[in-house]
Design a protein around this motif. Structure first.
Motif, PDB file in Angstrom:
ATOM      1  N   ALA A 102       3.498  11.588 -48.260  1.00 55.07           N
ATOM      2  CA  ALA A 102       4.560  11.266 -49.103  1.00 55.07           C
ATOM      3  C   ALA A 102       5.436   9.697 -48.663  1.00 55.07           C
ATOM      4  N   LEU A 103       5.207   9.561 -47.528  1.00 54.04           N
ATOM      5  CA  LEU A 103       5.873   8.438 -46.822  1.00 54.04           C
ATOM      6  C   LEU A 103       4.903   7.140 -47.384  1.00 54.04           C
ATOM      7  N   LEU A 104       3.676   7.476 -46.858  1.00 49.57           N
ATOM      8  CA  LEU A 104       2.606   6.415 -47.273  1.00 49.57           C
ATOM      9  C   LEU A 104       2.829   6.022 -48.865  1.00 49.57           C
ATOM     10  N   MET A 139      -1.857  16.685 -51.581  1.00 46.47           N
ATOM     11  CA  MET A 139      -1.926  15.275 -51.555  1.00 46.47           C
ATOM     12  C   MET A 139      -1.784  14.774 -52.606  1.00 46.47           C
ATOM     13  N   THR A 140      -2.250  15.166 -53.844  1.00 47.36           N
ATOM     14  CA  THR A 140      -2.261  14.561 -54.975  1.00 47.36           C
ATOM     15  C   THR A 140      -0.871  14.664 -55.652  1.00 47.36           C
ATOM     16  N   GLY A 141      -0.162  15.995 -55.504  1.00 47.81           N
ATOM     17  CA  GLY A 141       0.993  16.431 -55.851  1.00 47.81           C
ATOM     18  C   GLY A 141       2.127  15.594 -55.349  1.00 47.81           C
ATOM     19  N   VAL A 142       2.163  15.300 -53.955  1.00 45.69           N
ATOM     20  CA  VAL A 142       2.903  14.765 -53.078  1.00 45.69           C
ATOM     21  C   VAL A 142       3.017  13.479 -53.392  1.00 45.69           C
ATOM     22  N   VAL A 183      18.575  10.373 -53.296  1.00 42.95           N
ATOM     23  CA  VAL A 183      18.444  11.898 -52.919  1.00 42.95           C
ATOM     24  C   VAL A 183      16.960  12.365 -53.476  1.00 42.95           C
ATOM     25  N   GLY A 184      16.525  12.030 -54.616  1.00 40.76           N
ATOM     26  CA  GLY A 184      15.282  12.373 -55.186  1.00 40.76           C
ATOM     27  C   GLY A 184      13.966  12.292 -54.263  1.00 40.76           C
ATOM     28  N   LEU A 185      14.074  11.110 -53.495  1.00 40.31           N
ATOM     29  CA  LEU A 185      13.095  10.711 -52.458  1.00 40.31           C
ATOM     30  C   LEU A 185      13.393  11.504 -51.286  1.00 40.31           C
ATOM     31  N   LEU A 186      14.624  11.821 -50.926  1.00 40.94           N
ATOM     32  CA  LEU A 186      14.663  13.104 -49.698  1.00 40.94           C
ATOM     33  C   LEU A 186      14.162  14.229 -50.035  1.00 40.94           C
ATOM     34  N   PHE A 187      14.366  14.552 -51.220  1.00 42.65           N
ATOM     35  CA  PHE A 187      14.155  15.909 -51.769  1.00 42.65           C
ATOM     36  C   PHE A 187      12.390  15.861 -51.838  1.00 42.65           C
ATOM     37  N   VAL A 188      11.723  15.100 -52.098  1.00 41.29           N
ATOM     38  CA  VAL A 188      10.176  14.851 -52.144  1.00 41.29           C
ATOM     39  C   VAL A 188       9.823  14.746 -50.882  1.00 41.29           C
ATOM     40  N   PHE A 189      10.654  14.221 -49.702  1.00 38.25           N
ATOM     41  CA  PHE A 189      10.107  14.525 -48.260  1.00 38.25           C
ATOM     42  C   PHE A 189      10.423  15.974 -47.640  1.00 38.25           C
ATOM     43  N   ALA A 190      11.511  16.504 -48.055  1.00 42.63           N
ATOM     44  CA  ALA A 190      11.823  17.932 -47.806  1.00 42.63           C
ATOM     45  C   ALA A 190      10.939  18.734 -48.286  1.00 42.63           C
ATOM     46  N   LEU A 191      10.533  18.715 -49.531  1.00 40.61           N
ATOM     47  CA  LEU A 191       9.355  19.462 -50.232  1.00 40.61           C
ATOM     48  C   LEU A 191       7.940  19.328 -49.396  1.00 40.61           C
TER      49      LEU A 191
END
Length: 470
Positions: A102-104, A139-142, A183-191
């Motif tokens: 997700a970070l990359l 991988m593809t989803g994230v 906030v959306g990006l933080l949720f992606v990282f949390a997910l």
């Protein structure tokens, strides 16, 4: 009738590919052709297809040469240090690997191009997922969700379209949206963290002694819950909990492992590393600055990369042949998608569907048109191209909102919230790069990502409302 047929065509396509009754290419071609006949415009099918192909031809050309370019960069070893760095962070822990993905993807998305983001992310992460036998749909989803949030950058496309359609400034749309997008990006990282924990529970915590060296044939595996240790050779890993109950589909466990990162592979060009790095940075800079059309940039870049790194014609042909399968798969998907979009647009289905949805909005919702726009943007940008939504539907929604005191800026900001799901739409060429390079079935990716991407979009929308942005 066109409205019903339009929704029926999209639903038929999604059901067939998710149930794996048809391949995506066949479904993208045959289903719209059949519905075109149902509509009574079968005689115009050729015109619709040619127009659709013409519209997507530059995209197909860009993807073809971009795949060759980045394929060559992988061959010559440009991304090896990136993978080593990610590996040091991930430490072969599935949780860290997913968060690292997700970070990359989020970082690379700063270039504003989804295809480039997916090519670099998959190039770096795919060998690690294969070595650890992790689920490739994770991988593809994230990657798709992280890119979907970042796709709202002013140079990414949607924001510029919204600004153009509503005649407002792109900066005035994007800058206030930063907290909600954050906030959306933080949720992606949390997910990603949650999905990583699932993978860790399924596989255990693994330790690779020296993954990129010849000694990596031996992998030390420490089971997550049992406390036992074992040895697995050739990159295999024992499962700590095979029946963890996760809904993540498992991928084939081929033997390609870390072949792309073999430190002794013949395609490496270590003496040309800084040339290739400079060429890539220049190419991405030229793309962001729009010095030339993107297809032209990648065509020139691929030709230069092949010529400098592999002066011999036999080596050049070998590199092109090595990436021909990916090129054919992605280009085929794009041209097949052109049939789908051509029929949707040419028959008028898209317009009727949009008009029906807008007309179904109750009169009492007028003061809440920003919220309505945000909610509608999630399905509409999935079923339609961004051009169709932003230039066809958004002005109508903005007009309805203005009658109730809702500003065009609020409507424009709300329209960006659906982009997280949009990046996995079958009408987005970049998603075929993602699933093609990751060797994931499009139906598997769709089943996995839709619910999470839609939830992320709703969180961005809710955050925008909470912060008073929308």
């Amino acid at each position: 009738m066109l409205t019903i047929l339009g929704f029926a065509m999209i639903a038929t396509f999604l059901v067939l590919i998710m149930m794996k009754k048809m391949s995506p290419i066949a479904a993208l071609v045959l289903i719209p052709a059949l519905f075109c006949v149902f509509v009574g415009k079968g005689a115009h099918l050729g015109d619709y297809v040619i127009e659709g192909v013409g519209n997507l031809a530059p995209t197909a050309a860009m993807l073809m040469f971009a795949i060759v370019y980045f394929g060559v960069m992988i061959d010559v070893g440009l991304f090896d240090p990136i993978v080593r760095g990610i590996l040091r962070f991930c430490k072969a822990d599935p949780l860290r690997v997913v968060v690292g993905t997700a970070l990359l993807a989020a970082i690379v998305s700063l270039d504003g191009d989804g295809s480039t983001t997916f090519m670099i992310t998959v190039s770096a992460m795919y060998p690690l997922y294969k070595r650890l036998k992790m689920s490739l749909v994770v991988m593809t989803g994230v990657a798709a969700m992280a890119n979907g949030v970042m796709n709202t950058l002013p140079w990414g496309g949607p924001t510029a379209r919204a600004a153009t359609a509503l005649k407002v400034d792109a900066g005035d749309i994007f800058v206030p949206m930063i907290p909600a997008l954050g906030v959306g990006l933080l949720f992606v990282f949390a997910l990603s963290y949650v999905l990583g924990r699932r993978e860790r529970k399924r596989l255990g915590v693994l330790t690779l002694d020296e993954v990129l060296g010849p000694e990596t044939e031996t992998v030390l595996v420490k089971a997550g819950g049992g406390g036992s240790e074992g040895r697995a050779t050739s990159g295999s890993a024992t499962s700590a909990s095979a029946g963890s109950g996760t809904d993540v589909p498992q991928q084939d466990e081929g033997d390609d492992g870390f072949k792309g990162l073999d430190p002794n592979r013949a395609t490496l060009r270590p003496k040309l590393y800084w040339f290739n790095a400079a060429l890539t940075v220049t190419l991405l800079t030229a793309m962001i600055m729009e010095w030339l059309p993107i297809p032209v940039l990648f065509l020139l870049g691929a030709a230069l990369a092949l010529t400098v790194n592999y002066p011999k014609m036999t080596d050049q042909r070998a590199r092109i042949a090595a990436h021909a399968e990916n090129v054919l798969n992605v280009a085929g998907m794009v041209f097949a998608a052109a049939v789908f979009t051509g029929v949707l647009t040419g028959t008028g289905m898209v317009k009727h569907m949009a008009d029906w949805l807008v007309g179904a909005i109750p009169e009492g919702m007028g003061p809440h048109m920003a919220l309505v726009t945000g909610v509608l943007s999630i399905p509409l940008t999935y079923f339609m191209s961004n051009d169709g939504f932003y230039f066809g539907v958004l002005p109508v929604l903005a007009e309805a909102g203005s009658a109730h005191g809702v500003t065009s800026l609020e409507i424009a900001r709300a329209s960006l919230t659906g982009q997280v799901l949009h990046m996995s739409s079958p009408l987005v060429p970049a998603v075929y790069v993602l699933v093609g390079m990751a060797k994931v079935e499009f139906g598997d990716h769709t089943k996995f990502v839709v619910k999470w991407a839609a939830l992320t979009s709703l969180i961005v929308l809710g955050s925008g409302i909470l912060f008073g942005i929308i």
